[in-house]
Design an enzyme around this catalytic site. Structure first.
Site, mmCIF file in Angstrom:
data_model
loop_
_atom_site.group_PDB
_atom_site.id
_atom_site.type_symbol
_atom_site.label_atom_id
_atom_site.label_comp_id
_atom_site.label_asym_id
_atom_site.label_seq_id
_atom_site.Cartn_x
_atom_site.Cartn_y
_atom_site.Cartn_z
ATOM 1 N N LYS A 224 22.642 -25.795 -44.355
ATOM 2 C CA LYS A 224 23.713 -26.342 -43.516
ATOM 3 C C LYS A 224 23.076 -27.250 -42.474
ATOM 4 O O LYS A 224 22.217 -26.825 -41.711
ATOM 5 C CB LYS A 224 24.505 -25.228 -42.837
ATOM 6 C CG LYS A 224 25.781 -25.730 -42.193
ATOM 7 C CD LYS A 224 26.613 -24.590 -41.642
ATOM 8 C CE LYS A 224 27.979 -25.100 -41.195
ATOM 9 N NZ LYS A 224 27.898 -26.201 -40.242
ATOM 10 N N ASP A 226 22.771 -29.973 -39.229
ATOM 11 C CA ASP A 226 23.264 -30.024 -37.856
ATOM 12 C C ASP A 226 23.512 -31.475 -37.467
ATOM 13 O O ASP A 226 22.739 -32.106 -36.752
ATOM 14 C CB ASP A 226 22.235 -29.393 -36.919
ATOM 15 C CG ASP A 226 22.830 -29.095 -35.546
ATOM 16 O OD1 ASP A 226 24.065 -29.170 -35.413
ATOM 17 O OD2 ASP A 226 22.057 -28.787 -34.622
ATOM 18 N N ARG A 747 54.572 -12.300 -19.103
ATOM 19 C CA ARG A 747 54.660 -11.781 -17.748
ATOM 20 C C ARG A 747 55.819 -10.802 -17.667
ATOM 21 O O ARG A 747 56.758 -10.872 -18.472
ATOM 22 C CB ARG A 747 54.853 -12.922 -16.750
ATOM 23 C CG ARG A 747 53.682 -13.897 -16.717
ATOM 24 C CD ARG A 747 53.972 -15.130 -15.913
ATOM 25 N NE ARG A 747 52.828 -16.046 -15.933
ATOM 26 C CZ ARG A 747 52.845 -17.279 -15.472
ATOM 27 N NH1 ARG A 747 53.946 -17.762 -14.949
ATOM 28 N NH2 ARG A 747 51.754 -18.036 -15.532
#
Length: 804
Positions: A224, A226, A747
């Site tokens: 993989k 970067d 809330r």
């Protein structure tokens, strides 16, 4: 069981002659569906639904219709293997099914009653939802009574569209007018000829994240990289480099563009990486190059060939595409061929981690190139990579320089200590960070939960600086292991940083958003108590109004699986979405897909996962880099009364009006107000991006502070906000969100954020007065934001007025 179910399929085919897949091992994930246009003796459409490790299949003679009045004959045929969902090509004569097969549509599907699928199929009535690119919404399959002489192994069914928001009465066949493949863009004739023009851009194939890499001979593994995912298109000596979302970055990668002009025609999938001055791969060096700095060496790592200049190769198996790529790509800088390995996946991942790579990508060798996120490409990572907020720091042992950052994140609504980050910063980064942190010093800890084991060397700071950190895992106490600094995140305020809980990801779930589980679960304790069923009813009743400001946008949600009073968490990324109605949205530069909803089914799916609050972006998923609204959050400190907030709102409205902008007020369900400004895309020239929007909002708010420093502030630190109204312009930033119209709030009392008219912005206004129970018992209120879209103008005009 799946293998036995494919016996009829295999018995009808000679795989030495037919390119059709023989069948592999099923993978976990959301249930897939595909519709294939099949030009055999007669043109028909094959509907295939993943179930029980195979594709249950029906031949729909006239094709699927979006008109509920149409009842389309669907002949049940043999089960097909799962990898048939990616098949597109020519079945040679005189074989079974000889003709051209085209991928007409694909996506995810969900049965309305996931626990009774086998029973419903046996009974002859299956209701389900499709979430494809061309077919969406509810459908029904009904088996007809058998006629005399009918083949009992191929019973006749009817495919019928349900009456929902996706239905198109009188226009049912319009969807069938699309002539091209959903995967390759080819017509039937182009598939049969085996040739096609080079596409301008192909939606890339994406990886699914897994904990453990797959094993077996069907899989090979690549490192993989970067860097940035980039497609390279070459035709007639002209080269273009396009990001994974299709943005043209040709000019930003000038050295590669110039070198690519000598390449043969073709379309390549790969990754651009940068080497620093030491010759090592460096994501920081790549970022510096994109920011305009020079000195880094750019390389293009090619891992797939989609078109070789004469043929579209996406339908070929990966092994064939790799071989063609090796022949197509020249050797030498700046080109790199990404090889793959047949070593066991776990061994490959361990090797990648020892080499400090990010991880590996595993790919099925027999699979075609399929745009989007599927099952044939998966990635396994060595280390986590997330954002954290700095709450303190300690010096080096010598007393000079930065020794470690003390970072935290929000857990259950509290800023919680997450560990020390003591590596990853060089001298320049250390100096830059210390300079930033010196201005944030405070005497007490900002952490509301947890603390470092050693306090003697700690300097506390206000939690404002956001950093990106790589880490190796979590302890049982929720502390980072092997954390390393990657860089600052100046583009994100601390409030926007969400927690990724230190736990293993849950297994993929296969449930339907259309069926509400635990409807009686109390989400808001009373009195009066508000249940999950009441939340779903609210989303259904206000669907049109909510979707007007939410649909098609990257969306974050605040979830309360156990209800208010139990742990809450803010979810920004799609994860293993439990319903196909929750769409994945890919944002440039983000590893994980965001979530989006498009219709009432999506809102129902959000109710199913107890999403109490909806927080959309100020841009659409189609244009994520271009804001189409501004949000100004007027956030009063404790003790600031409503008349001061109203005066602030009216002053800001007047300033916006002088710049040609129209502001619409919204109460937040809390203590403040939002002013929302619609923006238009200019007919000519470039639209203002997020950087321009943020700068404009900051300047406008700063001018208000200059004129009334005793009443307003733009400083985020709470110590600077005493007795003042914080003019929060940070809602106007890439990745930032704001509460949606008609969204409940997590809330007490279940208040609802909602739009209001300017005539209501007057003394006595209570931003938390309207509650979900009150709305449920009242008539549908009028829409105070009529004319919102019509009031939009390009932000560029207002910027010119403000800065001249």
């Amino acid at each position: 069981m799946a293998r036995a179910a494919l016996d009829r399929y295999r018995a009808k085919r000679d795989f030495r002659r037919s390119p059709e897949p023989e069948g592999g091992t099923p993978q976990e994930g959301r249930l897939a569906f595909v519709v294939q246009r099949h030009a055999a003796r007669r043109l028909h459409y094959d509907l295939r639904l993943e179930w029980g490790g195979v594709l249950k299949s029906w031949a729909v003679t006239r094709g699927p219709s979006l008109d509920p009045a149409d009842k389309r004959l669907a002949v049940e045929v043999e089960d097909h293997p799962l990898d048939y969902a990616g098949f597109e090509g020519v079945i040679p004569k005189p074989g079974y099914g000889a003709g051209v097969v085209q991928l007409f549509d694909r996506g995810a599907w969900a049965p309305l009653d996931p626990d009774q699928v086998e029973e419903n199929l046996a009974k002859g009535e299956l209701k389900f939802v499709l979430a494809g690119e061309r077919l969406r919404g509810g459908f029904l399959l009904v088996r007809l009574k058998p006629r005399r002489g009918e083949n009992p192994r191929q019973p006749n069914w009817l495919l019928i569209k349900e009456r929902d928001s996706m239905a198109r009465p009188g226009e049912g066949d319009a969807v069938l007018k699309a002539e091209t493949s959903i995967a390759t863009g080819r017509t039937l004739a182009a598939i049969e000829a085996g040739t096609a023009a080079i596409p301008d851009f192909v939606e890339p194939q994406l990886c699914r994240l897994v904990d453990t890499p797959p094993s077996g001979a069907a899989w090979r593994h690549e490192p993989k990289l970067d860097g940035y995912r980039v497609q390279l298109r070459v035709e007639g000596g002209k080269a273009r480099l396009l990001t994974r979302t299709g943005l043209d970055w040709t000019a930003r990668f000038g050295p590669l563009t110039r070198a690519a002009r000598a390449l043969p025609d073709g379309l390549v999938d790969g990754e651009v990486v940068a080497l620093d001055r030491k010759g090592e791969t460096s994501f920081a060096a790549l970022q510096a190059h994109l920011a305009g700095e020079r000195g880094a060496t750019l390389l293009y790592h090619a891992f797939d060939l989609l078109h070789d200049g004469s043929r579209d190769l996406r339908g070929e198996p990966l092994r064939a595409r790799k071989a063609a790529l090796r022949d197509w790509l020249p050797e030498g800088d700046p080109w790199r061929f990404v090889g793959d390995f047949d070593a066991p996946g776990a061994q490959m991942l361990a090797s990648a981690c020892r080499l400090a790579l990010e991880g590996i990508v595993s790919k099925r060798q027999d699979a075609p190139y399929s745009s989007g996120r599927g099952e044939s490409w998966v990635k396994s990572k060595c280390r986590g990579r997330e954002e954290f907020v700095v709450g303190g720091f300690s010096p080096q042992a010598s007393g000079r320089g930065l020794g470690a950052l003390l970072v935290g994140l929000q857990r259950d609504g509290r800023f919680s200590y997450a560990g020390r980050v003591g590596t990853g910063f060089n001298a320049a980064a250390s100096s830059r960070l210390l300079k930033r942190l010196e201005g944030l010093r405070r005497k007490t800890t900002p952490f509301e939960q947890g603390a470092p084991a050693r306090l003697s060397d700690v300097t506390w700071v206000d939690p404002e600086l956001v950093v990106e950190v790589a880490y190796g895992g979590w302890t049982e106490e929720g502390i980072l292991r092997h954390a390393s600094f990657l860089g600052e995140r100046e583009d994100k305020p601390a409030e926007a940083v969400e927690a990724t809980p230190p736990a293993k990801p849950s297994a993929p779930r296969r449930t339907s958003g259309a069926r509400l589980s635990n409807p009686g679960r109390v989400l808001w304790p009373g009195p009066p108590a508000v249940t999950k069923e009441a939340l779903a009813a609210h989303y259904e009743r206000f669907a049109d109004r909510i979707l007007a400001h939410v649909a098609g946008r990257p969306l974050s949600v605040l979830r309360a699986p156990g209800g208010l009073g139990k742990p809450l968490f803010f979810q920004r990324h799609a994860g293993n979405a439990p319903s196909p109605a929750l769409r994945e949205v890919y944002i440039e530069g983000q590893d994980k897909p965001y979530m989006a909803v498009d219709d009432a089914a999506g809102l129902a799916a959000l109710a199913q996962i107890s999403a109490l609050e909806l927080h959309p972006w100020g841009a659409t998923a189609a244009r994520p880099e271009i804001p189409d609204r501004l949000v100004f959050d007027l956030d009063p400190a404790e003790g600031v009364e409503m008349p001061a907030i109203i005066a602030c709102a009216k002053e800001l409205r007047a300033r916006l009006k002088a710049l040609g902008l129209t502001a619409f007020p919204r109460v937040t369900g809390g203590k403040g107000l939002h002013l929302v400004v619609p923006l238009a895309i200019p007919a000519r020239g470039a639209a203002a991006d997020w950087a321009a929007a943020k700068s404009f909002a900051r300047l406008l708010c700063t001018l208000m502070v200059r004129d009334a420093p005793d009443r307003y502030t733009v400083t985020l630190a709470k110590k600077a906000r005493t007795g003042k109204i914080f003019l929060d312009y940070l809602r106007n930033d890439r990745l930032a969100t704001a509460i949606a119209n008609w969204s409940p709030r997590a809330r007490p009392g279940a208040p609802v954020a909602h739009p209001i008219a300017w005539s209501a912005v007057k003394p006595g206004l209570d931003p938390a007065a309207l509650t979900l129970p009150a709305l449920a018992d009242a008539r549908m209120p009028p829409d105070p934001w009529r004319g919102f879209d019509a009031a939009a103008i390009p932000l560029n005009d207002a910027i010119r007025r403000l800065t001249r």
